[in-house]
Write a protein that holds these residues in place. Structure first.
Motif, PDB file in Angstrom:
ATOM      1  N   HIS A 102      22.380  15.262 -51.269  1.00  0.00           N
ATOM      2  CA  HIS A 102      23.377  16.285 -51.569  1.00  0.00           C
ATOM      3  C   HIS A 102      24.257  16.502 -50.352  1.00  0.00           C
ATOM      4  O   HIS A 102      23.757  16.756 -49.254  1.00  0.00           O
ATOM      5  CB  HIS A 102      22.704  17.608 -51.959  1.00  0.00           C
ATOM      6  CG  HIS A 102      22.174  17.627 -53.354  1.00  0.00           C
ATOM      7  ND1 HIS A 102      22.986  17.767 -54.455  1.00  0.00           N
ATOM      8  CD2 HIS A 102      20.910  17.496 -53.839  1.00  0.00           C
ATOM      9  CE1 HIS A 102      22.254  17.743 -55.546  1.00  0.00           C
ATOM     10  NE2 HIS A 102      20.987  17.569 -55.205  1.00  0.00           N
ATOM     11  N   PHE A 103      25.573  16.397 -50.548  1.00  0.00           N
ATOM     12  CA  PHE A 103      26.510  16.698 -49.467  1.00  0.00           C
ATOM     13  C   PHE A 103      26.591  18.205 -49.239  1.00  0.00           C
ATOM     14  O   PHE A 103      26.690  18.677 -48.121  1.00  0.00           O
ATOM     15  CB  PHE A 103      27.891  16.134 -49.792  1.00  0.00           C
ATOM     16  CG  PHE A 103      27.896  14.641 -49.923  1.00  0.00           C
ATOM     17  CD1 PHE A 103      27.858  13.823 -48.804  1.00  0.00           C
ATOM     18  CD2 PHE A 103      27.925  14.045 -51.179  1.00  0.00           C
ATOM     19  CE1 PHE A 103      27.864  12.438 -48.922  1.00  0.00           C
ATOM     20  CE2 PHE A 103      27.940  12.670 -51.304  1.00  0.00           C
ATOM     21  CZ  PHE A 103      27.903  11.861 -50.174  1.00  0.00           C
ATOM     22  N   ASP A 104      26.571  18.950 -50.351  1.00  0.00           N
ATOM     23  CA  ASP A 104      26.536  20.412 -50.317  1.00  0.00           C
ATOM     24  C   ASP A 104      25.981  20.881 -51.653  1.00  0.00           C
ATOM     25  O   ASP A 104      25.424  20.083 -52.406  1.00  0.00           O
ATOM     26  CB  ASP A 104      27.928  21.004 -50.031  1.00  0.00           C
ATOM     27  CG  ASP A 104      28.996  20.478 -50.985  1.00  0.00           C
ATOM     28  OD1 ASP A 104      28.697  20.281 -52.185  1.00  0.00           O
ATOM     29  OD2 ASP A 104      30.137  20.269 -50.549  1.00  0.00           O
ATOM     30  N   SER A 105      26.123  22.150 -51.962  1.00  0.00           N
ATOM     31  CA  SER A 105      25.550  22.693 -53.205  1.00  0.00           C
ATOM     32  C   SER A 105      26.294  22.247 -54.457  1.00  0.00           C
ATOM     33  O   SER A 105      25.820  22.479 -55.573  1.00  0.00           O
ATOM     34  CB  SER A 105      25.529  24.225 -53.142  1.00  0.00           C
ATOM     35  OG  SER A 105      26.841  24.728 -52.991  1.00  0.00           O
ATOM     36  N   THR A 106      27.449  21.606 -54.300  1.00  0.00           N
ATOM     37  CA  THR A 106      28.257  21.236 -55.467  1.00  0.00           C
ATOM     38  C   THR A 106      28.370  19.736 -55.702  1.00  0.00           C
ATOM     39  O   THR A 106      28.822  19.317 -56.766  1.00  0.00           O
ATOM     40  CB  THR A 106      29.680  21.803 -55.338  1.00  0.00           C
ATOM     41  OG1 THR A 106      30.327  21.215 -54.180  1.00  0.00           O
ATOM     42  CG2 THR A 106      29.646  23.320 -55.173  1.00  0.00           C
ATOM     43  N   GLY A 131      26.569  15.672 -55.038  1.00  0.00           N
ATOM     44  CA  GLY A 131      25.479  14.825 -54.579  1.00  0.00           C
ATOM     45  C   GLY A 131      25.441  13.529 -55.364  1.00  0.00           C
ATOM     46  O   GLY A 131      26.183  13.348 -56.332  1.00  0.00           O
TER      47      GLY A 131
END
Length: 239
Positions: A95-99, A101
Motif C-alpha cells: 500500500h502506498f497510502d490508505s487509498t 495499493g
C-alpha cells in the motif's frame, strides 16, 4: 504447507469455541490468520469466491514487509460426491497510502485425489479508494482461462457490496456438440450484490455465458450454470 496441517486447521475452524469467521494472531513480524473465508483480498475474488463444499477453510501467513503465503480449501472433500481441493498461493501486497495499493501473486490449484488435475495461475490487481480491480491468467491445458474481477465496495443507494467478474475460456481440445458443430472458446460473467442482514449474509447473483442450448454441454466455467440464472443465497456462519 502440508495436507495434515490444513486438516488440523480445518478441525480448529469447526470447533464451537471459535467465535469469529477468522482467527488472527501476531507472531513477531508475522500475522497468522485461520478462517472459513479466504483472507487474501485479491485471492478471495480470483481463487475461490465461493465454497464448493459444505466444509471449507484455510490459513494464511504474512510478513510486515508485504510477502505472504497461504492455502485455502474450497472443498474439504468430506461431503458425499465432493473431492478435496486445495488452492495454495504466494504473493506480495503493498500500500502506498490508505487509498492506493497493489498485489501480485501465484496460485497452485490441486485436487490430491485426482491425478493430473493440478494447474497454476498468475494474478494481480490494484486497490483504489476502497475498490479492488484484478485479473488472473490460469494455465490449464484443458481450459486456459483469463479472468477480470472488480469489487466496487458498498454502493450507497443499494446499501450493498457490488462484485463483477468476467472470464474467457480457451479449450485445449474443441468440444463437439450434438449438431456436429464445435466449441473451442466461450466467455461467462457474473454480477453479485451482497449485504448482511440479521446475522445472515444475503447474496443476489446474476450469471450467464455466451453458450446456450447444446453448447452448454461444453461449459466448465466460473458459474454453476451455463445459461442466464438469478440466484438468491442466504448463508449464516456457525461461528
Amino acid at each position: 504447507m502440508t495436507r495434515p496441517l490444513l486438516l488440523l486447521g480445518a478441525a480448529l475452524l469447526f470447533s464451537p469455541a471459535l467465535m469469529a469467521q477468522q482467527m488472527k494472531r501476531e507472531l513477531g513480524d508475522f500475522n497468522f490468520t485461520l478462517g472459513t473465508t479466504p483472507s487474501r483480498s485479491m485471492a478471495q475474488g480470483l481463487i475461490s469466491p465461493s465454497a464448493t463444499g459444505a466444509f471449507h477453510g484455510g490459513l494464511d501467513l504474512s510478513h510486515a514487509n508485504g510477502w505472504y503465503i497461504g492455502q485455502y480449501a474450497p472443498s474439504m472433500g468430506v461431503a458425499p460426491g465432493s473431492t478435496l481441493r486445495l488452492d495454495s498461493y504466494i504473493g506480495y501486497k503493498h500500500h502506498f497510502d490508505s487509498t492506493l495499493g497493489y498485489e501480485v501473486g501465484l496460485i497452485h490449484y490441486s485436487q490430491p485425489n485426482i491425478a493430473g488435475a493440478d494447474s497454476h495461475a498468475l494474478y494481480g490487481g490494484i486497490s483504489v479508494l476502497g475498490s479492488r480491480f484484478g485479473g488472473a491468467l490460469r494455465d490449464n491445458p484443458s481450459n486456459r482461462t483469463g479472468t477480470l474481477f472488480a469489487d466496487f465496495g458498498q454502493i450507497p443507494l443499494l446499501n450493498a457490496d457490488l462484485t463483477v467478474k468476467l472470464a474467457h475460456h480457451q479449450l485445449g481440445t474443441p468440444f463437439t456438440i450434438g449438431d456436429g458443430s464445435q466449441v473451442s472458446a466461450f466467455s461467462d460473467w457474473s454480477l453479485e450484490l451482497s449485504r448482511p442482514w440479521l446475522g445472515i449474509d444475503l447474496n443476489l447473483i446474476y450469471s450467464n455465458s455466451n453458450l446456450n442450448g447444446g453448447g452448454c454441454d461444453a461449459y466448465a466455467g466460473i458459474n454453476t450454470y451455463c445459461e442466464s440464472v438469478v440466484t438468491l443465497k442466504a448463508q449464516r456462519s456457525f461461528f
